[in-house]
Enzyme design. Structure first.
Site, mmCIF file in Angstrom:
data_model
loop_
_atom_site.group_PDB
_atom_site.id
_atom_site.type_symbol
_atom_site.label_atom_id
_atom_site.label_comp_id
_atom_site.label_asym_id
_atom_site.label_seq_id
_atom_site.Cartn_x
_atom_site.Cartn_y
_atom_site.Cartn_z
ATOM 1 N N CYS A 156 -23.877 -15.032 54.201
ATOM 2 C CA CYS A 156 -24.682 -15.899 53.341
ATOM 3 C C CYS A 156 -25.607 -16.822 54.142
ATOM 4 O O CYS A 156 -26.521 -17.414 53.553
ATOM 5 C CB CYS A 156 -23.793 -16.707 52.402
ATOM 6 S SG CYS A 156 -22.792 -17.958 53.222
ATOM 7 N N ARG A 174 -31.740 -14.502 46.948
ATOM 8 C CA ARG A 174 -31.364 -15.776 46.344
ATOM 9 C C ARG A 174 -32.408 -16.206 45.307
ATOM 10 O O ARG A 174 -32.044 -16.744 44.245
ATOM 11 C CB ARG A 174 -31.199 -16.858 47.419
ATOM 12 C CG ARG A 174 -29.987 -16.716 48.326
ATOM 13 C CD ARG A 174 -28.663 -16.853 47.572
ATOM 14 N NE ARG A 174 -28.553 -18.105 46.872
ATOM 15 C CZ ARG A 174 -28.132 -19.260 47.412
ATOM 16 N NH1 ARG A 174 -27.799 -19.303 48.700
ATOM 17 N NH2 ARG A 174 -28.038 -20.353 46.692
ATOM 18 N N HIS A 220 -19.062 -21.040 45.411
ATOM 19 C CA HIS A 220 -20.512 -20.898 45.602
ATOM 20 C C HIS A 220 -20.992 -19.720 44.748
ATOM 21 O O HIS A 220 -21.441 -18.693 45.271
ATOM 22 C CB HIS A 220 -20.805 -20.670 47.082
ATOM 23 C CG HIS A 220 -22.234 -20.895 47.475
ATOM 24 N ND1 HIS A 220 -23.216 -21.290 46.578
ATOM 25 C CD2 HIS A 220 -22.863 -20.770 48.687
ATOM 26 C CE1 HIS A 220 -24.369 -21.402 47.215
ATOM 27 N NE2 HIS A 220 -24.187 -21.089 48.485
ATOM 28 N N ARG A 229 -25.614 -29.746 44.544
ATOM 29 C CA ARG A 229 -24.892 -29.245 45.720
ATOM 30 C C ARG A 229 -24.101 -30.413 46.262
ATOM 31 O O ARG A 229 -24.676 -31.413 46.723
ATOM 32 C CB ARG A 229 -25.901 -28.731 46.748
ATOM 33 C CG ARG A 229 -25.321 -28.041 47.980
ATOM 34 C CD ARG A 229 -26.472 -27.569 48.850
ATOM 35 N NE ARG A 229 -26.059 -26.849 50.027
ATOM 36 C CZ ARG A 229 -25.954 -25.523 50.109
ATOM 37 N NH1 ARG A 229 -26.226 -24.779 49.053
ATOM 38 N NH2 ARG A 229 -25.587 -24.946 51.234
ATOM 39 N N GLN A 273 -24.613 -17.952 45.217
ATOM 40 C CA GLN A 273 -24.710 -17.068 46.375
ATOM 41 C C GLN A 273 -24.200 -15.671 46.033
ATOM 42 O O GLN A 273 -24.787 -14.663 46.421
ATOM 43 C CB GLN A 273 -23.904 -17.634 47.543
ATOM 44 C CG GLN A 273 -23.840 -16.727 48.758
ATOM 45 C CD GLN A 273 -25.187 -16.525 49.408
ATOM 46 O OE1 GLN A 273 -25.858 -17.491 49.738
ATOM 47 N NE2 GLN A 273 -25.577 -15.274 49.614
ATOM 48 N N ASP A 307 -18.564 -15.328 56.989
ATOM 49 C CA ASP A 307 -19.266 -16.599 56.830
ATOM 50 C C ASP A 307 -18.883 -17.474 58.015
ATOM 51 O O ASP A 307 -17.925 -17.179 58.753
ATOM 52 C CB ASP A 307 -18.878 -17.255 55.499
ATOM 53 C CG ASP A 307 -19.728 -18.463 55.129
ATOM 54 O OD1 ASP A 307 -20.783 -18.661 55.768
ATOM 55 O OD2 ASP A 307 -19.339 -19.213 54.220
#
Length: 308
Positions: free
Chosen positions: A265, A293, A135, A108, A138, A226
Protein backbone atom coordinates in the site's frame (compact mmCIF):
# COMPACT_ATOMS: atom_id res chain seq x y z
CA UNK A 1 -30.30 6.68 6.26
CA UNK A 2 -26.74 8.04 6.22
CA UNK A 3 -24.17 5.76 4.64
CA UNK A 4 -20.92 5.83 6.58
CA UNK A 5 -17.87 3.90 5.34
CA UNK A 6 -15.92 3.09 8.48
CA UNK A 7 -15.33 -0.57 7.64
CA UNK A 8 -15.72 -2.67 4.49
CA UNK A 9 -18.63 -4.48 6.13
CA UNK A 10 -20.56 -1.20 6.24
CA UNK A 11 -20.98 -1.69 2.51
CA UNK A 12 -20.94 -5.50 2.21
CA UNK A 13 -19.80 -7.84 -0.53
CA UNK A 14 -22.32 -6.88 -3.21
CA UNK A 15 -21.58 -3.17 -2.79
CA UNK A 16 -17.83 -3.83 -2.86
CA UNK A 17 -18.24 -5.69 -6.14
CA UNK A 18 -20.24 -2.74 -7.51
CA UNK A 19 -17.51 -0.33 -6.36
CA UNK A 20 -14.80 -2.36 -8.09
CA UNK A 21 -16.76 -2.50 -11.35
CA UNK A 22 -17.56 1.21 -11.23
CA UNK A 23 -13.94 2.10 -10.50
CA UNK A 24 -12.68 0.00 -13.41
CA UNK A 25 -15.24 1.39 -15.85
CA UNK A 26 -14.55 5.00 -14.91
CA UNK A 27 -10.80 4.45 -15.04
CA UNK A 28 -11.06 2.93 -18.51
CA UNK A 29 -13.24 5.79 -19.75
CA UNK A 30 -10.57 8.34 -18.69
CA UNK A 31 -7.65 6.82 -20.60
CA UNK A 32 -5.42 9.62 -21.88
CA UNK A 33 -7.37 12.42 -20.21
CA UNK A 34 -5.84 15.23 -18.10
CA UNK A 35 -6.09 14.31 -14.43
CA UNK A 36 -8.16 17.40 -13.63
CA UNK A 37 -10.79 16.90 -16.31
CA UNK A 38 -14.17 16.04 -14.74
CA UNK A 39 -16.07 12.92 -15.75
CA UNK A 40 -18.79 13.80 -18.29
CA UNK A 41 -21.68 12.92 -15.97
CA UNK A 42 -20.21 14.75 -12.91
CA UNK A 43 -22.32 12.66 -10.52
CA UNK A 44 -21.21 14.63 -7.45
CA UNK A 45 -21.42 18.07 -9.03
CA UNK A 46 -21.14 20.86 -6.43
CA UNK A 47 -20.73 18.44 -3.51
CA UNK A 48 -18.08 19.48 -0.97
CA UNK A 49 -15.81 16.93 0.71
CA UNK A 50 -13.98 17.83 3.94
CA UNK A 51 -10.72 15.95 4.42
CA UNK A 52 -9.42 16.00 8.01
CA UNK A 53 -5.90 14.73 8.67
CA UNK A 54 -4.48 13.95 12.09
CA UNK A 55 -1.83 11.77 10.40
CA UNK A 56 0.46 12.30 7.44
CA UNK A 57 -0.93 11.32 4.07
CA UNK A 58 0.08 11.18 0.43
CA UNK A 59 -2.12 8.67 -1.42
CA UNK A 60 -5.27 9.13 0.67
CA UNK A 61 -5.09 12.92 0.51
CA UNK A 62 -4.32 13.20 -3.20
CA UNK A 63 -6.68 10.42 -4.26
CA UNK A 64 -9.73 11.84 -2.46
CA UNK A 65 -8.94 15.34 -3.68
CA UNK A 66 -8.63 14.13 -7.29
CA UNK A 67 -11.63 11.83 -6.90
CA UNK A 68 -14.13 14.44 -5.78
CA UNK A 69 -12.89 16.88 -8.46
CA UNK A 70 -13.27 14.29 -11.21
CA UNK A 71 -16.79 13.59 -9.96
CA UNK A 72 -17.63 17.29 -10.26
CA UNK A 73 -17.30 18.30 -6.61
CA UNK A 74 -14.88 20.25 -4.42
CA UNK A 75 -12.59 19.44 -1.49
CA UNK A 76 -11.30 21.13 1.65
CA UNK A 77 -8.12 19.69 3.16
CA UNK A 78 -7.54 20.44 6.84
CA UNK A 79 -4.82 19.47 9.28
CA UNK A 80 -6.28 18.71 12.68
CA UNK A 81 -3.57 20.82 14.31
CA UNK A 82 -4.78 23.92 12.49
CA UNK A 83 -8.45 23.30 13.37
CA UNK A 84 -10.19 23.95 16.64
CA UNK A 85 -10.28 20.16 16.93
CA UNK A 86 -6.57 20.43 17.66
CA UNK A 87 -7.26 22.95 20.46
CA UNK A 88 -9.76 20.87 22.36
CA UNK A 89 -13.05 21.26 20.49
CA UNK A 90 -14.97 18.04 20.91
CA UNK A 91 -15.38 15.54 18.10
CA UNK A 92 -19.15 15.81 18.54
CA UNK A 93 -19.14 19.58 18.05
CA UNK A 94 -16.77 19.28 15.09
CA UNK A 95 -19.11 16.75 13.52
CA UNK A 96 -22.13 19.00 14.00
CA UNK A 97 -20.40 22.04 12.51
CA UNK A 98 -18.85 20.29 9.51
CA UNK A 99 -22.19 18.64 8.75
CA UNK A 100 -23.69 22.12 8.25
CA UNK A 101 -20.90 23.17 5.87
CA UNK A 102 -19.92 20.15 3.75
CA UNK A 103 -21.58 17.11 2.17
CA UNK A 104 -19.20 14.39 3.42
CA UNK A 105 -16.15 13.98 5.66
CA UNK A 106 -13.01 11.88 5.24
CA UNK A 107 -10.88 11.62 8.36
CA UNK A 108 -7.48 10.04 8.91
CA UNK A 109 -6.80 9.55 12.59
CA UNK A 110 -5.34 7.17 15.16
CA UNK A 111 -8.00 5.97 17.57
CA UNK A 112 -10.82 4.21 15.73
CA UNK A 113 -13.21 5.33 18.46
CA UNK A 114 -12.78 8.91 17.19
CA UNK A 115 -14.15 8.08 13.77
CA UNK A 116 -17.04 6.16 15.30
CA UNK A 117 -17.89 9.18 17.47
CA UNK A 118 -17.61 11.51 14.48
CA UNK A 119 -20.01 9.31 12.49
CA UNK A 120 -22.42 9.15 15.43
CA UNK A 121 -22.79 12.92 15.58
CA UNK A 122 -22.41 13.76 11.88
CA UNK A 123 -25.47 14.20 9.68
CA UNK A 124 -23.40 13.60 6.53
CA UNK A 125 -21.42 10.51 5.45
CA UNK A 126 -18.12 9.87 7.24
CA UNK A 127 -15.36 7.90 5.49
CA UNK A 128 -12.46 6.15 7.19
CA UNK A 129 -9.27 7.45 5.56
CA UNK A 130 -7.25 5.23 7.95
CA UNK A 131 -7.30 4.49 11.66
CA UNK A 132 -5.06 2.32 13.78
CA UNK A 133 -7.68 -0.43 13.42
CA UNK A 134 -8.44 -0.50 9.70
CA UNK A 135 -7.88 1.00 6.25
CA UNK A 136 -10.92 0.07 4.12
CA UNK A 137 -10.36 2.63 1.33
CA UNK A 138 -6.95 1.14 0.60
CA UNK A 139 -8.41 -2.33 0.24
CA UNK A 140 -11.02 -1.25 -2.30
CA UNK A 141 -8.10 -0.13 -4.48
CA UNK A 142 -6.25 -3.38 -3.79
CA UNK A 143 -9.24 -5.48 -4.83
CA UNK A 144 -9.66 -3.38 -7.98
CA UNK A 145 -5.98 -3.94 -8.84
CA UNK A 146 -6.24 -7.70 -8.33
CA UNK A 147 -9.33 -7.97 -10.54
CA UNK A 148 -7.78 -5.72 -13.20
CA UNK A 149 -4.87 -8.13 -13.43
CA UNK A 150 -7.13 -11.05 -14.21
CA UNK A 151 -7.61 -12.69 -10.82
CA UNK A 152 -11.08 -13.65 -9.63
CA UNK A 153 -11.65 -12.89 -5.95
CA UNK A 154 -13.71 -15.94 -4.88
CA UNK A 155 -11.29 -18.72 -3.98
CA UNK A 156 -8.21 -16.51 -4.42
CA UNK A 157 -5.16 -17.53 -2.38
CA UNK A 158 -3.52 -14.51 -0.71
CA UNK A 159 -0.36 -14.44 1.40
CA UNK A 160 0.31 -11.66 3.89
CA UNK A 161 3.87 -11.28 5.18
CA UNK A 162 4.84 -9.14 8.15
CA UNK A 163 2.98 -7.21 10.83
CA UNK A 164 -0.61 -7.83 11.90
CA UNK A 165 -1.64 -4.21 11.40
CA UNK A 166 -4.63 -2.11 10.35
CA UNK A 167 -4.21 -2.85 6.63
CA UNK A 168 -4.18 -6.59 7.32
CA UNK A 169 -7.37 -6.28 9.39
CA UNK A 170 -9.10 -4.84 6.33
CA UNK A 171 -7.60 -7.52 4.04
CA UNK A 172 -9.02 -10.18 6.34
CA UNK A 173 -12.40 -8.42 6.42
CA UNK A 174 -12.39 -8.33 2.62
CA UNK A 175 -11.61 -12.06 2.51
CA UNK A 176 -14.80 -12.82 4.39
CA UNK A 177 -16.90 -10.52 2.23
CA UNK A 178 -15.43 -11.54 -1.14
CA UNK A 179 -14.81 -15.23 -0.34
CA UNK A 180 -11.04 -15.54 -0.67
CA UNK A 181 -8.43 -17.09 1.62
CA UNK A 182 -5.48 -15.55 3.43
CA UNK A 183 -2.39 -17.22 4.90
CA UNK A 184 -0.74 -14.99 7.48
CA UNK A 185 3.02 -15.13 7.66
CA UNK A 186 3.39 -13.28 10.96
CA UNK A 187 5.91 -13.75 13.78
CA UNK A 188 4.68 -14.68 17.23
CA UNK A 189 3.40 -11.70 19.18
CA UNK A 190 2.42 -9.54 16.20
CA UNK A 191 -0.86 -11.15 15.14
CA UNK A 192 -3.85 -9.37 13.60
CA UNK A 193 -7.00 -8.49 15.53
CA UNK A 194 -8.72 -11.82 16.36
CA UNK A 195 -12.16 -10.25 15.92
CA UNK A 196 -11.50 -9.70 12.19
CA UNK A 197 -10.21 -13.26 11.83
CA UNK A 198 -13.27 -14.71 13.56
CA UNK A 199 -15.68 -12.64 11.45
CA UNK A 200 -13.99 -13.65 8.19
CA UNK A 201 -14.00 -17.32 9.16
CA UNK A 202 -17.68 -17.06 10.06
CA UNK A 203 -18.32 -15.86 6.50
CA UNK A 204 -16.48 -18.87 5.06
CA UNK A 205 -12.97 -17.55 4.41
CA UNK A 206 -9.96 -19.66 5.34
CA UNK A 207 -7.63 -17.55 7.48
CA UNK A 208 -4.51 -19.51 8.38
CA UNK A 209 -1.71 -18.34 10.65
CA UNK A 210 1.71 -19.54 9.45
CA UNK A 211 4.81 -18.84 11.52
CA UNK A 212 6.87 -20.23 8.65
CA UNK A 213 7.08 -17.59 5.88
CA UNK A 214 7.69 -20.18 3.12
CA UNK A 215 4.54 -22.02 4.19
CA UNK A 216 2.55 -18.78 4.08
CA UNK A 217 3.78 -18.09 0.56
CA UNK A 218 3.20 -21.57 -0.85
CA UNK A 219 1.25 -21.27 -4.13
CA UNK A 220 -0.08 -17.80 -3.25
CA UNK A 221 -1.61 -15.96 -6.20
CA UNK A 222 -1.30 -12.57 -4.50
CA UNK A 223 1.39 -11.52 -2.02
CA UNK A 224 0.86 -8.48 0.19
CA UNK A 225 3.06 -6.76 2.73
CA UNK A 226 3.23 -3.39 4.47
CA UNK A 227 5.67 -1.41 6.56
CA UNK A 228 6.59 -3.11 9.82
CA UNK A 229 6.41 0.09 11.88
CA UNK A 230 3.16 1.99 11.41
CA UNK A 231 2.71 5.76 11.81
CA UNK A 232 2.85 6.79 15.43
CA UNK A 233 4.68 3.65 16.56
CA UNK A 234 8.21 3.72 17.88
CA UNK A 235 10.82 2.12 15.66
CA UNK A 236 11.73 -1.02 17.57
CA UNK A 237 14.95 -2.89 16.78
CA UNK A 238 13.48 -6.01 18.37
CA UNK A 239 10.42 -5.83 16.14
CA UNK A 240 12.50 -5.33 12.99
CA UNK A 241 14.65 -8.31 13.93
CA UNK A 242 11.56 -10.49 14.46
CA UNK A 243 10.18 -9.44 11.08
CA UNK A 244 13.31 -9.96 8.95
CA UNK A 245 12.58 -13.63 8.10
CA UNK A 246 9.28 -12.38 6.58
CA UNK A 247 10.94 -9.90 4.21
CA UNK A 248 9.48 -10.31 0.72
CA UNK A 249 12.53 -10.96 -1.43
CA UNK A 250 13.16 -12.95 -4.60
CA UNK A 251 13.86 -16.16 -2.69
CA UNK A 252 10.60 -15.92 -0.75
CA UNK A 253 8.60 -14.90 -3.86
CA UNK A 254 9.82 -18.10 -5.53
CA UNK A 255 7.50 -20.02 -3.18
CA UNK A 256 4.40 -18.25 -4.55
CA UNK A 257 2.43 -19.43 -7.57
CA UNK A 258 3.91 -18.62 -11.00
CA UNK A 259 2.89 -15.10 -12.01
CA UNK A 260 1.83 -14.14 -8.47
CA UNK A 261 1.11 -10.46 -7.99
CA UNK A 262 2.93 -8.36 -5.39
CA UNK A 263 1.05 -5.54 -3.62
CA UNK A 264 2.17 -2.93 -1.09
CA UNK A 265 0.00 0.00 0.00
CA UNK A 266 3.09 2.27 0.34
CA UNK A 267 5.13 4.01 1.59
CA UNK A 268 7.68 1.19 1.39
CA UNK A 269 10.71 0.81 3.60
CA UNK A 270 12.93 -0.78 1.00
CA UNK A 271 15.22 -3.52 2.26
CA UNK A 272 13.05 -3.96 5.31
CA UNK A 273 9.67 -5.50 4.41
CA UNK A 274 10.48 -5.71 0.68
CA UNK A 275 13.57 -5.62 -1.53
CA UNK A 276 14.07 -3.47 -4.61
CA UNK A 277 14.13 -6.57 -6.80
CA UNK A 278 10.54 -7.39 -5.80
CA UNK A 279 8.88 -3.98 -5.59
CA UNK A 280 10.48 -2.89 -8.87
CA UNK A 281 10.19 -6.33 -10.44
CA UNK A 282 7.80 -7.77 -13.04
CA UNK A 283 5.38 -9.21 -10.49
CA UNK A 284 4.89 -5.89 -8.70
CA UNK A 285 1.63 -4.02 -9.34
CA UNK A 286 2.16 -1.41 -6.63
CA UNK A 287 2.09 1.55 -9.01
CA UNK A 288 -1.22 0.43 -10.51
CA UNK A 289 -2.41 -0.09 -6.93
CA UNK A 290 -1.39 3.47 -5.99
CA UNK A 291 -3.08 4.98 -9.06
CA UNK A 292 -6.21 2.98 -8.36
CA UNK A 293 -6.67 4.83 -5.08
CA UNK A 294 -8.23 7.65 -7.15
CA UNK A 295 -10.66 5.40 -8.98
CA UNK A 296 -11.53 3.34 -5.89
CA UNK A 297 -12.14 6.49 -3.83
CA UNK A 298 -14.51 7.72 -6.54
CA UNK A 299 -16.54 4.55 -6.12
CA UNK A 300 -16.50 4.89 -2.32
CA UNK A 301 -17.79 8.46 -2.63
CA UNK A 302 -20.51 7.40 -5.04
CA UNK A 303 -21.54 4.63 -2.65
CA UNK A 304 -21.84 6.87 0.43
CA UNK A 305 -24.01 9.24 -1.64
CA UNK A 306 -26.31 6.37 -2.58
CA UNK A 307 -25.32 6.15 -6.25
CA UNK A 308 -24.09 2.54 -6.11
Amino acid sequence: MIRHFLELSDAGGDALAAMINDAMERKSARTGWPKGQPDPDQPLKDRVLAMVFEKNSTRTRVSFDAAIRQLGGHSLAMEAGTMQLGRGESIADTARVLSRMVDAIVIRTSDHAKIEELAHYASVPVINGLTDRSHPCQIVADLQTIVEHGRALPGLEVAWLGDGNNVLNSVIEAAGLMKFNVRLGIPEGFDSDPAYVAAARARGAQITVCRNPQEAMANAQVVITDTWVSMGQEDSAAKIAAMMPYQVNEALMANAAPGALFLHCLPAHRDEEVTDAVIDGPQSVVWDEAENRIHAQKSVLRWVFGQL
